[in-house]
Design a protein around this motif. Sequence first.
Motif, PDB file in Angstrom:
ATOM      1  N   ALA A  45      47.443  46.722  48.351  1.00 56.57           N
ATOM      2  CA  ALA A  45      47.270  45.502  47.328  1.00 56.57           C
ATOM      3  C   ALA A  45      46.997  44.089  48.126  1.00 56.57           C
ATOM      4  N   ALA A  46      46.060  43.340  47.542  1.00 57.68           N
ATOM      5  CA  ALA A  46      45.867  42.097  48.007  1.00 57.68           C
ATOM      6  C   ALA A  46      47.296  41.155  47.911  1.00 57.68           C
ATOM      7  N   LEU A  47      47.870  40.673  48.832  1.00 62.96           N
ATOM      8  CA  LEU A  47      49.057  39.913  48.472  1.00 62.96           C
ATOM      9  C   LEU A  47      48.989  38.215  48.785  1.00 62.96           C
ATOM     10  N   LEU A  48      47.704  37.970  49.335  1.00 62.89           N
ATOM     11  CA  LEU A  48      47.663  36.369  49.402  1.00 62.89           C
ATOM     12  C   LEU A  48      46.210  36.021  49.106  1.00 62.89           C
ATOM     13  N   THR A  49      45.936  34.972  48.170  1.00 60.12           N
ATOM     14  CA  THR A  49      44.680  34.243  48.068  1.00 60.12           C
ATOM     15  C   THR A  49      44.430  33.429  49.365  1.00 60.12           C
ATOM     16  N   ALA A  54      48.112  31.385  48.540  1.00 64.64           N
ATOM     17  CA  ALA A  54      48.964  31.588  47.482  1.00 64.64           C
ATOM     18  C   ALA A  54      49.335  33.059  47.304  1.00 64.64           C
ATOM     19  N   PRO A  55      50.383  33.239  46.864  1.00 65.20           N
ATOM     20  CA  PRO A  55      50.609  34.683  46.741  1.00 65.20           C
ATOM     21  C   PRO A  55      50.055  35.392  45.342  1.00 65.20           C
ATOM     22  N   THR A  56      49.459  36.432  45.561  1.00 72.09           N
ATOM     23  CA  THR A  56      48.824  37.004  44.182  1.00 72.09           C
ATOM     24  C   THR A  56      50.023  37.677  43.278  1.00 72.09           C
TER      25      THR A  56
END
Length: 286
Positions: A45-49, A54-56
Motif C-alpha cells: 500500500a502507498a503510505l505517503l503522498t 502527508a500520510p495516505t
Amino acid sequence: MDPHLLRTFVAVARLASFSAAARELGYTQSAVSQHIASLEQDLGAALLTRRPVAPTAAGDRLLEHAAPLLLRLDAARADVARIAAAPPHGLTLAASPTALHARVPAALPSVGVTVRVLAREDVPAAVATGGADVGLVDGLAAPSDPLRLPDVAPLTTRRVSEEPVGVLLPASHPLAGRDGLRLADLVDARWIDAPDTALPLPQVRAAEGGQGFRAALRYEGTDVRTLAGLVAAGHGLALLPWSVGARMGVGTCVVALVEPWVVHRVECVFAGVLSGAGEALVGALG
C-alpha cells in the motif's frame, strides 16, 4: 514488518519531510526514501503522498498502530536489559506532578536519586522503556478502584494512597465558604485545563456523565503553584487532591468535593523484580 522502517515512516509523517527525517535519524535522504519504498512494498500500500508529504488513508491507519508497536519493542528491549544488567547504584523515580505533591516519600534514599516529573500518560512508558525504575501515577477513581493505565508493557502496580478531592477556588469566590461542593453545580463554571498538573478535565467530565466543564484557559506546565496562581487570579477552577489544594496558601481556598464520591488515587508502577533502593522505595510507598 521491520521496526527500523516503521520508525523512519513515523519520522517522515511527523515532520512532513523526507529531508528533515533524514537529518533527525542520521540517514541520507535516499536511504529514507528507500526505507519508505521498502515498507510500502512490504505492506502492499502507498503510505505517503510526496507533494506535499502527508500520510495516505493507509498511512494514517499505520500511524495508529505504530506508536504502541514501537513502544512495546522499546519496553521489551529495556526489560531484557534490566534482567541482564548489573544492579544499578542509583534510582530514578518518574512521577506526575500531583502524585509527587500528594505523596513525597520520606524514605527516599539520601543519595543517588533522580526524580523526573512527567505527564501522567508518560510515566508508565518511562518505566516500561527503562527511563525510570519506579513510577508514581495518579488520577480520579471510585474508592478502591484501580487506575486505568495504558497497556504499554507488563507492569506491576501497587496502591499507594487514596484521599478526598478538593475544588481549588479563588479565596474571594462566592463558593469559597462552603463545607462541600457538588460537581453537578460546577458544570458551567470557568475551569483551567491543566492536564499535567490538575486532575484532567476529561476525567472530571466522565465523573459527571461526560458533559460541560469547558476550559477558560489551558495551562501546559507541571508546576502546581503556578496553577494555583492562575486560580487565585480568577482564570478558572481546578480539581486537586485535598492535601495538595490545602497547601496552596494565600489567594486560594480548597473546598471538598462531596458528590460524586470519587477519590484521588496514587499508584506505583514498576517492571520486573526490584532490588536494592527500588525495592526499599516501593516498600516505603506501600
